[in-house]
Scaffold this active site. Structure first.
Site, mmCIF file in Angstrom:
data_model
loop_
_atom_site.group_PDB
_atom_site.id
_atom_site.type_symbol
_atom_site.label_atom_id
_atom_site.label_comp_id
_atom_site.label_asym_id
_atom_site.label_seq_id
_atom_site.Cartn_x
_atom_site.Cartn_y
_atom_site.Cartn_z
ATOM 1 N N TYR A 74 0.881 -1.170 0.000
ATOM 2 C CA TYR A 74 0.000 0.000 0.000
ATOM 3 C C TYR A 74 0.914 1.214 0.000
ATOM 4 C CZ TYR A 74 -3.864 3.009 1.676
ATOM 5 O OH TYR A 74 -4.824 3.985 1.835
ATOM 6 N N LYS A 129 -0.822 -1.185 -4.463
ATOM 7 C CA LYS A 129 -1.891 -0.186 -4.499
ATOM 8 C C LYS A 129 -1.247 1.187 -4.473
ATOM 9 C CE LYS A 129 -5.650 1.818 -1.760
ATOM 10 N NZ LYS A 129 -6.339 1.845 -0.451
ATOM 11 N N VAL A 135 -8.442 -0.365 -6.272
ATOM 12 C CA VAL A 135 -8.809 -0.589 -4.880
ATOM 13 C C VAL A 135 -9.694 0.583 -4.506
ATOM 14 C CG1 VAL A 135 -8.003 -0.868 -2.513
ATOM 15 C CG2 VAL A 135 -6.707 -1.886 -4.385
#
Length: 304
Positions: free
Chosen positions: A137, A165, A207
């Site tokens: 992330y 992401k 996402v």
């Protein structure tokens, strides 16, 4: 081998009971079934959209367990294992493995800025502790570090990282990561308002925090780009839903807006937890107008 992941991955909102402010497992189960019925491709428990920082340890365990149980193998379930401490991330990761989750979502350690060497070691330690694949992330707003494509390549050389992401706002990274790593890492956009241009550049999915509110529209946007190759149609849909994305960035109401639109759709999720605010009456009216214009308001909620 990690599960094939593409399309719309939803970081789940976490419902709380309004009277006791407890984790509301029945509402969570209904939310998951609603998202699966809309055709999303994967879900994440205990992500940033989940207000994970406001959950105590037992609630984090419960949310992950309910998500895996309710999904029942119908789609992949990732579990957020973010923590400022590596040992805590490893604990969340091992629990996710034990309950049958399909992967992890892990941001760099937050609260303070770690060196790149420390960040690489953090991911390597988690990967050594569990076979679950990790979605990095890349969230500079939280971790105070922007991982470059070269940094991601270095992390992926020592950890089981098939996915990233990007919540960076740096669209150029989509192209640069693809140039450096090809198909070795699947790219997911994390900035809702950039989903369309990012996918047009080559990210394989989104996402999508706002997909808690608009799952079928998020899935349609992905299909227009990746299945039909209809960029004009995708651009038109992006322009329709972008006002909702823009409102979600207003005055820290991201969680409250998501829960309000879900309520309007017939899926009440309770209130946010402090310090996050509830909507003002003006914001609630604006949310209703946007949801109504997108055809999202359930008949029973229209007059509520």
């Amino acid at each position: 081998m990690p599960p094939k992941l593409e399309g719309i991955v939803v970081p789940l909102l976490t419902p709380f009971t309004r009277d006791t402010d407890e984790f509301d497992a029945p509402a969570y189960r209904k939310l998951i079934d609603y998202l699966l019925g809309a055709g999303v491709h994967a879900i994440i428990a205990n992500a940033a959209t989940s207000e994970f920082n406001s959950l105590d340890e037992a609630e984090r365990y419960s949310a992950a367990e309910v998500a895996v149980e309710q999904a029942a193998g119908r789609l992949p379930v990732l579990v957020g294992a973010g923590s400022p401490a590596t040992r805590h991330s490893i604990r969340w990761a091992k629990h996710a493995e034990a309950i049958g989750a399909d992967g992890l979502l892990v941001m760099p350690p937050y609260y303070g800025t770690c060196s790149l060497d420390s960040i690489v070691a953090h991911y390597a330690a988690i990967s050594d502790a569990t076979p679950l694949p990790i979605m990095v992330y890349n969230a500079p707003y939280a971790a105070h570090v922007l991982l470059t494509p070269a940094d991601l390549e270095r992390i992926a050389s020592v950890a089981n990282v098939p996915w990233v992401k990007l919540t960076t706002g740096v669209l150029e990274h989509v192209t640069l990561i693809r140039e450096r790593m090809g198909d070795r890492i699947a790219i997911f956009e994390g900035v809702d308002s950039l989903a369309f241009p990012s996918m047009a550049l080559g990210s394989c999915g989104w996402v999508a925090g706002t997909a808690n509110m608009i799952p079928e529209l998020a899935v349609e946007l992905w299909r227009l780009v990746h299945v039909q190759g209809n960029l004009p149609g995708a651009r038109a849909l992006h322009e329709r839903i972008n006002p909702l994305h823009e409102l979600s960035r207003d005055s820290g109401i991201y969680f409250a807006l998501g829960k309000e639109v879900c309520r309007l759709r017939g899926y009440p999720l309770g209130a946010t937890r402090r310090p996050w605010p509830e909507l003002t009456e003006a914001q609630r009216a604006h949310a209703f107008e946007l949801a109504r214009d997108l055809g999202l308001v359930a008949e029973a909620a229209a007059g509520a």
